[in-house]
Structures are given as C-alpha cells and as structure tokens.
Motif scaffolding. Structure first.
Motif, mmCIF file in Angstrom:
data_model
loop_
_atom_site.group_PDB
_atom_site.id
_atom_site.type_symbol
_atom_site.label_atom_id
_atom_site.label_comp_id
_atom_site.label_asym_id
_atom_site.label_seq_id
_atom_site.Cartn_x
_atom_site.Cartn_y
_atom_site.Cartn_z
ATOM 1 N N HIS A 163 4.037 10.755 -6.052
ATOM 2 C CA HIS A 163 5.294 11.431 -6.378
ATOM 3 C C HIS A 163 5.963 10.918 -7.647
ATOM 4 C CE1 HIS A 163 5.127 13.285 -2.408
ATOM 5 N NE2 HIS A 163 4.879 12.092 -1.905
ATOM 6 N N GLY A 164 5.468 9.831 -8.199
ATOM 7 C CA GLY A 164 6.076 9.283 -9.396
ATOM 8 C C GLY A 164 7.160 8.270 -9.076
ATOM 9 N N LEU A 165 7.402 7.384 -10.017
ATOM 10 C CA LEU A 165 8.351 6.297 -9.808
ATOM 11 C C LEU A 165 9.774 6.818 -9.639
ATOM 12 C CD1 LEU A 165 8.865 3.270 -9.666
ATOM 13 C CD2 LEU A 165 9.057 3.241 -12.159
ATOM 14 N N PHE A 194 0.827 -1.208 0.000
ATOM 15 C CA PHE A 194 0.000 0.000 0.000
ATOM 16 C C PHE A 194 0.857 1.251 0.000
ATOM 17 C CE2 PHE A 194 -1.454 3.365 2.864
ATOM 18 C CZ PHE A 194 -2.541 3.860 2.155
ATOM 19 N N ALA A 195 1.833 1.308 0.914
ATOM 20 C CA ALA A 195 2.660 2.506 1.057
ATOM 21 C C ALA A 195 3.469 2.764 -0.208
ATOM 22 C CB ALA A 195 3.581 2.361 2.268
ATOM 23 N N GLY A 196 4.051 1.720 -0.771
ATOM 24 C CA GLY A 196 4.860 1.897 -1.972
ATOM 25 C C GLY A 196 4.057 2.382 -3.154
ATOM 26 N N VAL A 197 2.890 1.785 -3.377
ATOM 27 C CA VAL A 197 2.049 2.192 -4.510
ATOM 28 C C VAL A 197 1.542 3.620 -4.318
ATOM 29 C CG1 VAL A 197 -0.093 1.719 -5.762
ATOM 30 C CG2 VAL A 197 1.401 -0.167 -5.074
ATOM 31 N N VAL A 250 10.417 7.887 -6.111
ATOM 32 C CA VAL A 250 10.457 6.754 -5.182
ATOM 33 C C VAL A 250 11.779 5.996 -5.303
ATOM 34 C CG1 VAL A 250 9.380 4.534 -4.623
ATOM 35 C CG2 VAL A 250 7.952 6.528 -5.099
ATOM 36 N N LEU A 251 12.339 5.963 -6.490
ATOM 37 C CA LEU A 251 13.614 5.284 -6.683
ATOM 38 C C LEU A 251 14.793 6.088 -6.147
ATOM 39 C CD1 LEU A 251 13.099 3.794 -10.269
ATOM 40 C CD2 LEU A 251 12.942 2.621 -8.058
ATOM 41 N N ALA A 252 14.510 7.302 -5.658
ATOM 42 C CA ALA A 252 15.547 8.123 -5.025
ATOM 43 C C ALA A 252 15.081 8.489 -3.616
ATOM 44 C CB ALA A 252 15.809 9.367 -5.859
ATOM 45 N N PRO A 253 15.012 7.499 -2.716
ATOM 46 C CA PRO A 253 14.417 7.735 -1.386
ATOM 47 C C PRO A 253 15.167 8.753 -0.546
ATOM 48 C CG PRO A 253 15.520 5.591 -1.475
ATOM 49 C CD PRO A 253 15.478 6.115 -2.874
ATOM 50 N N TRP A 254 16.458 9.009 -0.843
ATOM 51 C CA TRP A 254 17.215 9.984 -0.059
ATOM 52 C C TRP A 254 16.701 11.402 -0.232
ATOM 53 C CZ3 TRP A 254 18.995 6.962 -4.051
ATOM 54 C CH2 TRP A 254 19.223 7.602 -5.264
ATOM 55 N N GLU A 309 11.776 10.949 4.952
ATOM 56 C CA GLU A 309 10.722 10.841 5.962
ATOM 57 C C GLU A 309 9.548 10.009 5.470
ATOM 58 O OE1 GLU A 309 9.650 14.118 3.258
ATOM 59 O OE2 GLU A 309 11.499 13.523 4.276
ATOM 60 N N LYS A 310 9.322 10.008 4.156
ATOM 61 C CA LYS A 310 8.176 9.267 3.618
ATOM 62 C C LYS A 310 8.405 7.759 3.640
ATOM 63 C CE LYS A 310 6.823 13.111 0.609
ATOM 64 N NZ LYS A 310 5.631 13.466 1.378
#
Length: 389
Positions: free
Chosen positions: A222-224, A213-216, A227-231, A235-236
C-alpha cells in the motif's frame, strides 16, 4: 453453432485430488522422517549400552529445555531454583520459558493417562504436522507450484536437528503459529492472523518479530504514506495490535507472581547468562573460539546468506522478518544451537526450495545430504551430545 462450456471439477473430485496430491505426500514425509530418526536414535541408545528407562524412546526425546516445559505443565511457575545439585546453574527458574506450549501440554496430559512426557511428544508432533500443511499453503499463496511446496515440507522434515520437532519443546508450535499468522495475513484474514500472532508471542518473545513482516508487507502493498495513516485502513493493523498480547499477558503474570514484570529476562540473564552483544563482536568471538561455537557461527552465516534469496524473489517482508530474527539471535552471547534456531525460519527454505525445484537431481541430492546430517544429529541427540543442542 453450439457453444463450449468449461468443465468444472465436481467438489468431491477436488477433495479427492487434494487428499491424493497434498495430504498423502505430507503425511508420508512426516511419518517416514519421524520413523527414520527415531529408529536411528533407538539404535544409538542400544549400541551405547543404555539400560532401563534410559534406553526407551520417550525419555530420549526429552533433552535440555524439555524438563523445564514439562515441569511448568505439571506444577506451574515457581521462583524455586533447582541449583547445581540438579544440574542447573543458580538463577535458573521456570520463568525463563513462555507459557503457551506447557499450557497445551497440560490440557493433553489427562488424555494420555496423566503422562506429561507422552502428552508433550503428542502435542509437538501434531503441531509439526499441522505446520507442514500451513507451510505448503503459504507456498501456494505465494503463487508457487505444488513441487516447491512439497519440497519445502520435505526439507523441514529432513533438516538437521529436525528431531526437535518431535521432542517436547516449543519449536513445532512456534513454526505452526508463525506460518499461520503470516499465511492469514497475506490472505487478508486479519483477525485470524492477529489471534495466531498473539498466541505466537505467548510461545516465545521473538514471535513479536511478526510485526516486522506485517509492517513491511503493508508498505510493500500500500505504500509508506498509507501505512502512516492507519485510520484509513484500520482492519489491516489488527494483527499488529494483537501480536504483543500474548507477551503482555505473560509480563502481567510475571509481575503479579514475582513483582518483576521482566522475570523472564531476569532469569535468562542471571541463570543462563544471556547478555546483549553487538552481533559483529559476537560472531567474531564465536568464530575464533575453536569450539562448537565456531561451527554454530559458520552455519548461522550460511543461513544469513541463504536469506538473500528472498530478496532475489521479491519476498521483502519475509526477508525483513528472517534477517531481524537472525540479528536477534546473533546478539545473544553464548548461542550454541547448530540448527534449531534456523529451522523455524521457513521462508528461507521456501526460497531455497524454489531455487532447486527446477533441478530434480539437485533437489534430491540436497534432501539426501540434509537427511544424512539429520541422522547423525539424531544419534548425537540420543547420546545427549552438545552438538545436537
């Protein structure tokens, strides 16, 4: 020319309106549904000729896995196998159950005069009532109106087998923590969401699907690439990082206590015969079984079809979580629950409530039908029939 100023409702009036419009209906639905189900179960016990302890309500609520949870609450974990003499198969141990629910029951037991059964019933009912509030808040967070929120809560109260929410089992606390984790994540309260998610995976291992759920939802918002740049927004990702903590702590305990970090999986496999089966094979086998499994499979397919409403309403993260949960259950050989596994997938019932809320007569008929089936299941529960499992 005089200017007009907007009227701001005094805070006390706002609180009174919230109590009148939300708190009172939710508590009323909770109390009414519990009362009706317990009365039906009690009448069934009386008509069946049960006597002594078997005819009282509290022991009646303790069915199937209840004795395992209460045993953990009283005595902790053990590799001791009760065996066939106690109605259990060889290989079944307390390590087949995660610890958070029995730990909370143990905490409440002294408050109930040392009665672990009544403590379990109290914990389950308090968690269910709190879960109804969180589900309502979640509906409003989605931008839906009060009617949809109350209708969703009503459906959970009258859903077939909803008597399980008042029994000493983990459904109530799982529903509460899942709704809380998803609600706070949507509100960007990431630490609270992470704590709820960590507690969730200490209730049942499938709580880890919160990560889906959280990932989707992060991808949706925010777009893929982000998400692929979590740094860039660490906090998310706090809830995703914290979510497995409850499971990891239990695995660590299992290793220290038994030398097998996967003692839960071992006892599930050896004691309860759980095995991974491709979902399409499992469903076909159940549909052709000619037993209660065929009905279970048909109901599960109906739930999967209802989950498609989440796609219609753009609730993609909720759909991903629900369909992942459904597929996981389908992969378990010998699944026999009719409704218990599906009630906790509350986003599906939000979508159903949204569909019927615009038709008051249809909503009334749906709740009435669910309530009648729930009453029958409550009677079957009192008799210990497998159809109520």
């Amino acid at each position: 020319m005089p200017t007009m100023t907007a009227y701001v409702m005094p805070q006390n009036d706002s609180v009174r309106h919230q109590i009148r419009d939300v708190l009172v209906p939710l508590v009323a639905m909770f109390l009414a549904s519990r009362l009706v189900l317990l009365v039906l179960a009690s009448m069934t016990l009386q008509l069946s000729g049960a006597h002594g302890a078997n005819s009282s309500l509290a022991p009646m609520l303790c069915r199937w896995d209840c004795e395992w949870y209460l045993g953990i609450a009283q005595h902790g974990y053990s590799t001791y196998e009760p065996g066939l003499a106690y109605g259990h198969a060889p290989g079944e141990t307390t390590f087949g159950f995660y610890p958070l629910y029995p730990l909370i029951v143990r905490f409440f037991t002294p408050l109930m005069g040392g009665d672990v059964l009544h403590a379990g019933i109290l914990v389950s009912n308090l968690c269910f009532l709190a879960a109804l509030f969180y589900v309502y808040l979640y509906v409003r967070e989605l931008g839906l109106n009060r009617s949809v929120g109350l209708l969703t809560a009503c459906m959970l109260c009258v859903f077939p087998q909803s008597i399980v929410f008042s029994a000493p089992l983990s459904e109530s606390i799982f529903l509460l923590l899942m709704a809380a984790a998803m609600y706070h994540f949507r509100r960007e309260q990431y630490l609270v969401a992470g704590i709820a998610a960590a507690l969730l995976t200490a209730v049942r291992p499938n709580g880890i699907l919160f990560i889906v759920f959280a990932g989707v939802l992060l991808v949706q918002q925010h777009g893929l690439r982000a998400v692929l740049a979590p740094w860039r927004m660490p906090e998310k990702f706090v809830p995703i990082v914290l979510a497995p903590l409850g499971m990891f702590l239990f695995l660590t305990y299992c290793y220290v206590a038994t030398g097998d970090a996967f003692a839960h999986e071992s006892t599930e496999s050896i004691g309860w015969g759980w095995a991974f089966v491709p979902p399409w094979e499992n469903l076909l086998e159940q549909l052709h079984s000619g037993s209660v499994l065929a009905l279970c499979a048909a109901i599960s397919i109906s739930v999967a079809l209802c989950s498609l409403l989440l796609l219609q309403y753009g609730m993609y993260a909720e759909f991903a979580f629900c369909i992942a949960s459904i597929l996981l259950i389908w992969c378990g050989q010998g699944v026999v629950s009719l409704f218990r596994y599906w009630m906790i997938l509350f986003p599906i019932w939000i979508a159903v409530a949204r569909s019927v809320a615009v038709r008051p007569m249809g909503a009334t008929l749906l709740c009435a039908l669910l309530g009648m089936i729930s009453g029958v299941i409550a009677c079957a529960w009192a008799l210990g029939s497998i159809i109520a499992l």
